[in-house]
Design a protein around this motif. Structure first.
Motif, PDB file in Angstrom:
ATOM      1  N   MET A 274      40.395  31.483  54.241  1.00  0.00           N
ATOM      2  CA  MET A 274      41.607  32.155  53.476  1.00  0.00           C
ATOM      3  C   MET A 274      42.579  32.348  54.788  1.00  0.00           C
ATOM      4  SD  MET A 274      41.729  35.826  51.541  1.00  0.00           S
ATOM      5  CE  MET A 274      40.740  35.099  50.356  1.00  0.00           C
ATOM      6  N   THR A 275      43.893  32.518  54.410  1.00  0.00           N
ATOM      7  CA  THR A 275      44.831  32.661  55.439  1.00  0.00           C
ATOM      8  C   THR A 275      45.272  34.206  55.330  1.00  0.00           C
ATOM      9  OG1 THR A 275      45.577  30.460  54.882  1.00  0.00           O
ATOM     10  CG2 THR A 275      47.144  32.125  56.112  1.00  0.00           C
ATOM     11  N   TYR A 276      45.511  34.743  56.606  1.00  0.00           N
ATOM     12  CA  TYR A 276      45.767  36.084  56.706  1.00  0.00           C
ATOM     13  C   TYR A 276      46.996  36.149  57.291  1.00  0.00           C
ATOM     14  CZ  TYR A 276      41.041  37.310  55.424  1.00  0.00           C
ATOM     15  OH  TYR A 276      39.697  37.522  54.925  1.00  0.00           O
ATOM     16  N   PHE A 277      47.752  37.484  56.709  1.00  0.00           N
ATOM     17  CA  PHE A 277      49.072  37.907  57.416  1.00  0.00           C
ATOM     18  C   PHE A 277      48.881  39.042  58.279  1.00  0.00           C
ATOM     19  CE2 PHE A 277      50.245  35.184  53.823  1.00  0.00           C
ATOM     20  CZ  PHE A 277      51.140  34.268  54.175  1.00  0.00           C
ATOM     21  N   THR A 278      49.882  39.640  59.159  1.00  0.00           N
ATOM     22  CA  THR A 278      49.859  40.683  59.666  1.00  0.00           C
ATOM     23  C   THR A 278      50.638  41.688  59.204  1.00  0.00           C
ATOM     24  OG1 THR A 278      49.266  39.351  61.736  1.00  0.00           O
ATOM     25  CG2 THR A 278      50.060  41.865  62.171  1.00  0.00           C
ATOM     26  N   CYS A 279      50.261  42.844  59.002  1.00  0.00           N
ATOM     27  CA  CYS A 279      51.108  43.800  58.365  1.00  0.00           C
ATOM     28  C   CYS A 279      52.290  44.089  59.623  1.00  0.00           C
ATOM     29  CB  CYS A 279      50.390  44.933  58.055  1.00  0.00           C
ATOM     30  SG  CYS A 279      51.628  46.733  57.366  1.00  0.00           S
ATOM     31  N   ASN A 280      53.460  44.230  58.941  1.00  0.00           N
ATOM     32  CA  ASN A 280      54.509  44.747  59.767  1.00  0.00           C
ATOM     33  C   ASN A 280      54.632  46.149  60.134  1.00  0.00           C
ATOM     34  OD1 ASN A 280      55.459  41.966  59.596  1.00  0.00           O
ATOM     35  ND2 ASN A 280      56.930  42.188  57.936  1.00  0.00           N
ATOM     36  N   LYS A 281      53.882  46.799  59.470  1.00  0.00           N
ATOM     37  CA  LYS A 281      53.915  48.267  59.663  1.00  0.00           C
ATOM     38  C   LYS A 281      52.788  48.762  60.602  1.00  0.00           C
ATOM     39  CE  LYS A 281      54.802  52.446  57.334  1.00  0.00           C
ATOM     40  NZ  LYS A 281      54.885  53.478  56.083  1.00  0.00           N
ATOM     41  N   CYS A 282      51.605  48.335  60.007  1.00  0.00           N
ATOM     42  CA  CYS A 282      50.557  49.042  60.847  1.00  0.00           C
ATOM     43  C   CYS A 282      49.623  48.061  61.668  1.00  0.00           C
ATOM     44  CB  CYS A 282      49.594  49.799  59.965  1.00  0.00           C
ATOM     45  SG  CYS A 282      48.808  48.634  58.762  1.00  0.00           S
ATOM     46  N   GLY A 283      49.835  46.584  61.507  1.00  0.00           N
ATOM     47  CA  GLY A 283      49.371  45.737  62.114  1.00  0.00           C
ATOM     48  C   GLY A 283      48.339  45.098  61.723  1.00  0.00           C
ATOM     49  N   ALA A 284      47.618  45.758  60.306  1.00  0.00           N
ATOM     50  CA  ALA A 284      46.440  45.208  59.762  1.00  0.00           C
ATOM     51  C   ALA A 284      46.659  43.845  59.432  1.00  0.00           C
ATOM     52  CB  ALA A 284      46.053  46.174  58.562  1.00  0.00           C
ATOM     53  N   GLN A 285      45.442  43.205  59.100  1.00  0.00           N
ATOM     54  CA  GLN A 285      45.379  41.778  58.618  1.00  0.00           C
ATOM     55  C   GLN A 285      45.200  41.794  57.376  1.00  0.00           C
ATOM     56  OE1 GLN A 285      45.231  39.023  60.472  1.00  0.00           O
ATOM     57  NE2 GLN A 285      45.802  40.478  62.069  1.00  0.00           N
ATOM     58  N   ILE A 286      46.385  41.128  56.449  1.00  0.00           N
ATOM     59  CA  ILE A 286      46.445  41.257  54.915  1.00  0.00           C
ATOM     60  C   ILE A 286      46.318  39.787  54.519  1.00  0.00           C
ATOM     61  CG2 ILE A 286      47.872  41.597  53.194  1.00  0.00           C
ATOM     62  CD1 ILE A 286      49.735  43.092  55.178  1.00  0.00           C
ATOM     63  N   PRO A 287      45.287  39.627  53.541  1.00  0.00           N
ATOM     64  CA  PRO A 287      45.048  38.248  52.766  1.00  0.00           C
ATOM     65  C   PRO A 287      46.494  37.643  52.154  1.00  0.00           C
ATOM     66  CG  PRO A 287      43.124  39.916  52.257  1.00  0.00           C
ATOM     67  CD  PRO A 287      44.443  40.835  52.848  1.00  0.00           C
ATOM     68  N   GLU A 288      46.435  36.368  52.347  1.00  0.00           N
ATOM     69  CA  GLU A 288      47.573  35.915  51.549  1.00  0.00           C
ATOM     70  C   GLU A 288      47.730  36.433  50.088  1.00  0.00           C
ATOM     71  OE1 GLU A 288      47.353  31.608  51.882  1.00  0.00           O
ATOM     72  OE2 GLU A 288      45.434  31.513  50.713  1.00  0.00           O
ATOM     73  N   THR A 289      46.800  36.720  49.412  1.00  0.00           N
ATOM     74  CA  THR A 289      46.891  36.887  47.882  1.00  0.00           C
ATOM     75  C   THR A 289      47.459  38.497  47.630  1.00  0.00           C
ATOM     76  OG1 THR A 289      44.549  37.477  48.014  1.00  0.00           O
ATOM     77  CG2 THR A 289      45.443  35.180  47.126  1.00  0.00           C
ATOM     78  N   ALA A 290      47.416  39.132  48.835  1.00  0.00           N
ATOM     79  CA  ALA A 290      47.535  40.629  48.687  1.00  0.00           C
ATOM     80  C   ALA A 290      49.237  40.847  48.618  1.00  0.00           C
ATOM     81  CB  ALA A 290      46.915  41.473  49.766  1.00  0.00           C
ATOM     82  N   THR A 291      49.643  41.910  47.915  1.00  0.00           N
ATOM     83  CA  THR A 291      50.825  42.182  47.953  1.00  0.00           C
ATOM     84  C   THR A 291      51.270  43.590  48.706  1.00  0.00           C
ATOM     85  OG1 THR A 291      50.868  43.294  45.684  1.00  0.00           O
ATOM     86  CG2 THR A 291      51.379  40.876  45.776  1.00  0.00           C
TER      87      THR A 291
END
Length: 224
Positions: free
Chosen positions: A1-18
């Motif tokens: 699964m691909t993850y993104f980095t939150c622009n605000k807190c830096g947490a890892q966010i799954p690609e399916t999360a909004t």
């Protein structure tokens, strides 16, 4: 699964999360930057143009070089021919001078009875000229004499006719390449053996010298 980095807190966010599961911030996915288009085609075009320019330059260089060679060749040939003509002229002049000193003659005419010519080594006188040195070597020769203390210089001779049976011999004389008259007389050769068995060889040539101006002189020459 691909993850993104939150622009605000830096947490890892799954690609399916909004929304970010940590801080609840909405997910802002950054579109990947487009890859720059390849310049290979441009480079290929430039390479073709450069190659074409180099080929054209090489062709022009060779063409001009051939033209220069073609223009230079006739000049070289002309100069060579001129040098050859000049050298031939010098050789002819030297050859003519030498022939005039030694024996400036043509071939023996067909009326000469002895095709091998006549051989003489004589001395004597022509008219009032003495100390005559008279030489014949086949068909050509020379003579010189002293007259009133002055030398004549070397004159050339050419055999006109010689009858070996009768000894009648006609020889033309030249000075500076021009005929000055002819010797018309009898040539004799003797080879006598004495009582001791020794051979005495002698030659004589005497007759008239008829000059081109009509003067006739007696001549008498011999060798012993």
């Amino acid at each position: 699964m691909t993850y993104f980095t939150c622009n605000k807190c830096g947490a890892q966010i799954p690609e399916t999360a909004t929304f970010c599961p940590r801080c609840g911030a909405p997910v802002q996915r950054t579109q990947p930057a487009e890859k720059p288009k390849s310049n290979a085609v441009l480079y290929a075009i430039i390479g073709v143009l450069v190659a074409a320019c180099l080929g054209l330059a090489a062709w022009l260089f060779l063409f001009n070089d051939k033209d220069k060679t073609a223009e230079a060749t006739p000049v070289t040939v002309t100069e060579t021919k001129a040098e050859q003509k000049d050298e031939a002229r010098k050789e002819t002049t030297a050859d003519t001078s030498e022939k005039d000193m030694e024996a400036q003659t043509e071939a023996v005419p067909s009326n000469a009875s002895d095709s091998k010519g006549v051989y003489m080594g004589l001395w004597g006188q022509i008219g009032d000229s003495n100390d005559v040195d008279f030489e014949m070597n086949g068909t050509t020769g020379y003579y010189s004499y002293n007259r009133q203390g002055q030398g004549s210089g070397r004159r050339t001779l050419r055999l006109l006719s010689y009858d070996k049976r009768t000894g009648h011999c006609v020889i033309e004389a030249f000075s500076n390449g021009k005929s000055i008259g002819r010797f018309d007389g009898t040539f004799n050769e003797v080879d006598v053996e004495d009582d001791q068995g020794e051979h005495h060889y002698g030659q004589s040539y005497g007759g008239k010298f008829i000059s081109t101006n009509g003067t006739v002189l007696d001549f008498s020459m011999y060798a012993d």
